[in-house]
Design an enzyme around this catalytic site. Sequence first.
Site, PDB file in Angstrom:
ATOM      1  N   TYR A 149       0.821  -1.212   0.000  1.00  0.00           N
ATOM      2  CA  TYR A 149       0.000   0.000   0.000  1.00  0.00           C
ATOM      3  C   TYR A 149       0.857   1.265   0.000  1.00  0.00           C
ATOM      4  O   TYR A 149       0.398   2.322  -0.421  1.00  0.00           O
ATOM      5  CB  TYR A 149      -0.887   0.038   1.253  1.00  0.00           C
ATOM      6  CG  TYR A 149      -2.169  -0.760   1.139  1.00  0.00           C
ATOM      7  CD1 TYR A 149      -2.143  -2.133   0.937  1.00  0.00           C
ATOM      8  CD2 TYR A 149      -3.406  -0.134   1.253  1.00  0.00           C
ATOM      9  CE1 TYR A 149      -3.310  -2.860   0.844  1.00  0.00           C
ATOM     10  CE2 TYR A 149      -4.587  -0.852   1.165  1.00  0.00           C
ATOM     11  CZ  TYR A 149      -4.535  -2.211   0.957  1.00  0.00           C
ATOM     12  OH  TYR A 149      -5.701  -2.931   0.876  1.00  0.00           O
ATOM     13  N   LYS A 199       3.438 -15.475   2.407  1.00  0.00           N
ATOM     14  CA  LYS A 199       3.602 -16.160   1.120  1.00  0.00           C
ATOM     15  C   LYS A 199       5.106 -16.366   0.950  1.00  0.00           C
ATOM     16  O   LYS A 199       5.728 -15.904  -0.008  1.00  0.00           O
ATOM     17  CB  LYS A 199       2.991 -15.275   0.009  1.00  0.00           C
ATOM     18  CG  LYS A 199       2.979 -15.875  -1.385  1.00  0.00           C
ATOM     19  CD  LYS A 199       1.971 -17.003  -1.564  1.00  0.00           C
ATOM     20  CE  LYS A 199       2.144 -17.649  -2.927  1.00  0.00           C
ATOM     21  NZ  LYS A 199       1.307 -18.869  -3.077  1.00  0.00           N
ATOM     22  N   ASP A 231      -2.598 -18.471   0.523  1.00  0.00           N
ATOM     23  CA  ASP A 231      -3.577 -19.148  -0.344  1.00  0.00           C
ATOM     24  C   ASP A 231      -4.278 -20.280   0.410  1.00  0.00           C
ATOM     25  O   ASP A 231      -5.502 -20.397   0.383  1.00  0.00           O
ATOM     26  CB  ASP A 231      -2.945 -19.627  -1.675  1.00  0.00           C
ATOM     27  CG  ASP A 231      -1.597 -20.324  -1.508  1.00  0.00           C
ATOM     28  OD1 ASP A 231      -1.101 -20.422  -0.368  1.00  0.00           O
ATOM     29  OD2 ASP A 231      -1.032 -20.781  -2.527  1.00  0.00           O
ATOM     30  N   ASP A 255      -6.352  -7.324   4.248  1.00  0.00           N
ATOM     31  CA  ASP A 255      -7.484  -6.662   3.592  1.00  0.00           C
ATOM     32  C   ASP A 255      -8.374  -7.704   2.928  1.00  0.00           C
ATOM     33  O   ASP A 255      -9.597  -7.717   3.107  1.00  0.00           O
ATOM     34  CB  ASP A 255      -6.968  -5.661   2.550  1.00  0.00           C
ATOM     35  CG  ASP A 255      -8.104  -5.000   1.782  1.00  0.00           C
ATOM     36  OD1 ASP A 255      -9.073  -4.565   2.427  1.00  0.00           O
ATOM     37  OD2 ASP A 255      -8.029  -4.941   0.529  1.00  0.00           O
ATOM     38  N   ASP A 259     -12.444  -9.320   4.195  1.00  0.00           N
ATOM     39  CA  ASP A 259     -13.713  -9.359   3.456  1.00  0.00           C
ATOM     40  C   ASP A 259     -14.227 -10.794   3.362  1.00  0.00           C
ATOM     41  O   ASP A 259     -15.438 -11.037   3.396  1.00  0.00           O
ATOM     42  CB  ASP A 259     -13.558  -8.765   2.044  1.00  0.00           C
ATOM     43  CG  ASP A 259     -13.768  -7.249   2.030  1.00  0.00           C
ATOM     44  OD1 ASP A 259     -13.352  -6.585   3.006  1.00  0.00           O
ATOM     45  OD2 ASP A 259     -14.345  -6.729   1.053  1.00  0.00           O
TER      46      ASP A 259
HETATM   47  C1  IPM Z   1     -10.422  -1.399   3.862  1.00  0.00           C
HETATM   48  C2  IPM Z   1     -10.503  -0.806   2.479  1.00  0.00           C
HETATM   49  C3  IPM Z   1      -9.326   0.110   2.220  1.00  0.00           C
HETATM   50  C4  IPM Z   1      -8.077  -0.756   2.257  1.00  0.00           C
HETATM   51  C5  IPM Z   1      -9.355   0.935   0.928  1.00  0.00           C
HETATM   52  C6  IPM Z   1     -10.620   1.703   0.763  1.00  0.00           C
HETATM   53  C7  IPM Z   1      -8.183   1.861   0.850  1.00  0.00           C
HETATM   54  O1  IPM Z   1     -10.622  -1.806   1.526  1.00  0.00           O
HETATM   55  O2  IPM Z   1     -10.326  -0.644   4.844  1.00  0.00           O
HETATM   56  O3  IPM Z   1     -10.481  -2.628   3.982  1.00  0.00           O
HETATM   57  O4  IPM Z   1      -7.741  -1.420   1.263  1.00  0.00           O
HETATM   58  O5  IPM Z   1      -7.406  -0.758   3.297  1.00  0.00           O
HETATM   59 MN    MN Z   2     -10.970  -3.794   2.391  1.00  0.00          MN
END
Ligand code: IPM
Ligand code: MN
Length: 381
Positions: A149, A199, A231, A255, A259
């Site tokens: 990042y 990884k 993975d 990240d 999700d």
């Molecule tokens: C999160 C989001 C952010 C990230 C983006 C919006 C920059 O996806 O907080 O998970 O990737 O950190």
């Molecule tokens: Mn995210």
Amino acid sequence: MVGTDVRFDLVLLPGDGIGPEVIGAAEVVLGVVGDELRREGMALACVKHPIGGAAIDETGEPLPQATLEAALGADAVLLGAVGGPRWDSLGPSQRPEAGLLGLRQALEVYANLRPATMLDGLAERSPLRSESVGGLDLLLVRELTGGVYYGQPRGREGQGASRKAVDTMAYADNEIRRVAHVAFRAARRRRGRVTSVDKRNVLETSRLWREVVDEVAGEYPDVEVQHQLVDSMAMLLVQTPSAFDVVLAENMFGDILSDELGGIVGSLGVMPSASLGDSGRGLYEPVHGSAPDIAGKDIADPLGAILSVALLVEHSLELPWVARAIESAVQGALALGLRTPDIASGRAGERLVGTREMAGEVARLLAQELFTRQSLNGAYF
Ligand code: IPM
Ligand code: MN
Ligand code: NAD
């Protein structure tokens, strides 16, 4: 406690899309927290500032100086979400997301705690069988201010068929070490296990990551450490999510896995997060984004934002009993059958509600809970 002179300054950054809606919901809950603090002789002050697309529209920049200064001067910052199609064609440093990345870096909040727990009544919404998600209580510790990042060089050059782009994943020893300590300390307070994700079969940064994590592990002989390639970790999370306690991952892996966990617990909308560093000042944000597809309809799930308030109250205000009361008010609203569309399963006893109604109910239950507690303590006798 009455008579003490403690004031907490919070900065609220609603941002874009559903951001203002879920922050509006969080404010309703913060109102009840403020009442409780007043009873204890403390005060809570909230100010709002623009960030992301909203800030671009207002000032031309995703992280205006005034927003940054307010955040740096606050006890804690609560953010909704940034980003959306309207600003998607802007250059990398002018995008809404750049505002959030700049804020995380400026606040030096290198450890992002993303708890994934199965809320009562939501197992129906999980794509996994209820017996495998039943006991899910996992804490993802995501490194937040390093890795791909932020690594240099980055950028692109050339035109047409000769276009090239580069991102750099870089980690220094101390960046890994400090976040690893956060994970091991958390494991000590939980079930004593850390699974570190990397990884290392491909990446140099991952080989360093594993080396440093093992060194840190040596300082925590009471905590069990295990390493997993990212993975296979993605696969194990859907196979046996309840087998994990603390999961430690670098920025991008964390990240992506968070999700996945949102999907596993039934909705990204209920996932909270706390980003902490060494300053004591925290940044709190739901894990979800600005959800442009549902923005402005009063249907966004506010529970991720409300549970982020619980994390804020716990880590920045250090009032664990209020944090527990918020969590229990959320469970209470779910037990009453209240569901925003993302967590509804159409079963008897459920009532479909909007963002505002859900927040109102959680706030009402929270006020009740705190009042009962006061009464039990004799404060009203
Ligand atoms: C999160 C989001 C952010 C990230 C983006 C919006 C920059 O996806 O907080 O998970 O990737 O950190
Ligand atoms: Mn995210
Ligand atoms: P998203 O998280 O916004 O949405 C993914 C899916 O989850 C959508 O279907 C959405 O409707 C649903 N969803 C998300 N939050 C919900 C909630 N509270 N209640 C009900 N449903 C919810 O991810 P995306 O669509 O990939 O990204 C949209 C924008 O958000 C992008 O610009 C992205 O950069 C940004 N984003 C910001 C943050 C942040 O500010 N922390 C995090 C992730 C994405």
